[in-house]
Design a protein around this motif. Sequence first.
Motif, PDB file in Angstrom:
ATOM      1  N   ALA A  42      -8.869  39.885 -41.764  1.00 30.41           N
ATOM      2  CA  ALA A  42      -8.914  41.356 -41.827  1.00 30.41           C
ATOM      3  C   ALA A  42      -8.279  41.892 -43.163  1.00 30.41           C
ATOM      4  O   ALA A  42      -8.668  42.701 -43.786  1.00 30.41           O
ATOM      5  N   LYS A  54     -13.270  44.324 -41.775  1.00 36.88           N
ATOM      6  CA  LYS A  54     -11.754  44.284 -41.275  1.00 36.88           C
ATOM      7  C   LYS A  54     -11.863  44.653 -39.669  1.00 36.88           C
ATOM      8  O   LYS A  54     -10.930  44.054 -39.033  1.00 36.88           O
ATOM      9  N   GLY A  55     -12.575  45.641 -39.418  1.00 34.88           N
ATOM     10  CA  GLY A  55     -12.609  46.083 -37.840  1.00 34.88           C
ATOM     11  C   GLY A  55     -12.971  45.055 -37.008  1.00 34.88           C
ATOM     12  O   GLY A  55     -12.394  44.580 -36.057  1.00 34.88           O
ATOM     13  N   LEU A  58      -9.986  42.267 -36.826  1.00 36.55           N
ATOM     14  CA  LEU A  58      -8.949  42.869 -36.117  1.00 36.55           C
ATOM     15  C   LEU A  58      -9.307  42.972 -34.539  1.00 36.55           C
ATOM     16  O   LEU A  58      -8.323  42.862 -33.782  1.00 36.55           O
ATOM     17  N   ASN A 101      -5.856  49.234 -37.821  1.00 32.63           N
ATOM     18  CA  ASN A 101      -7.272  49.306 -37.778  1.00 32.63           C
ATOM     19  C   ASN A 101      -7.609  50.753 -38.120  1.00 32.63           C
ATOM     20  O   ASN A 101      -8.661  51.162 -38.963  1.00 32.63           O
TER      21      ASN A 101
END
Length: 129
Positions: A42, A54-55, A58, A101
């Motif tokens: 992430a 990234k989302g 996470l 996030n």
Amino acid sequence: MNPMRALRQYQKVSSHAQVSEASPHRLVQMLMEGGLDRMAQAKGALARGDIAQKGLMLGKAIEIISGLRDGLEPEKAEDPAAVQRLDALYEYMSNRLVEANQVNDVEMIDEVARLLITVKTGWDAIAPQ
């Protein structure tokens, strides 16, 4: 055949074999390692500006932490209060990752990673019975 696809398939089979042969103690270690890997991925995605990845990473880290929480059994523990504190810590970690996030904060991800490393270090020190 696509070599990358073949590699991914091999890794999938290899990880399934590791999971099927692992002790409960090792499975918890593998979950923790997976959570740390997803947080690192992430951070890498965030550094590249890949917000979707990234989302996703996470989200996977949060799912792993939820899995660790689900595996807690305070009713079977010698010290149920300690297990409840660990549950609260896992809840905090999940909440921090949700927040990280939302605001794209690497330091929050690092904070959770440090906490999970601390828990994992303790877990690693416990020899499986």
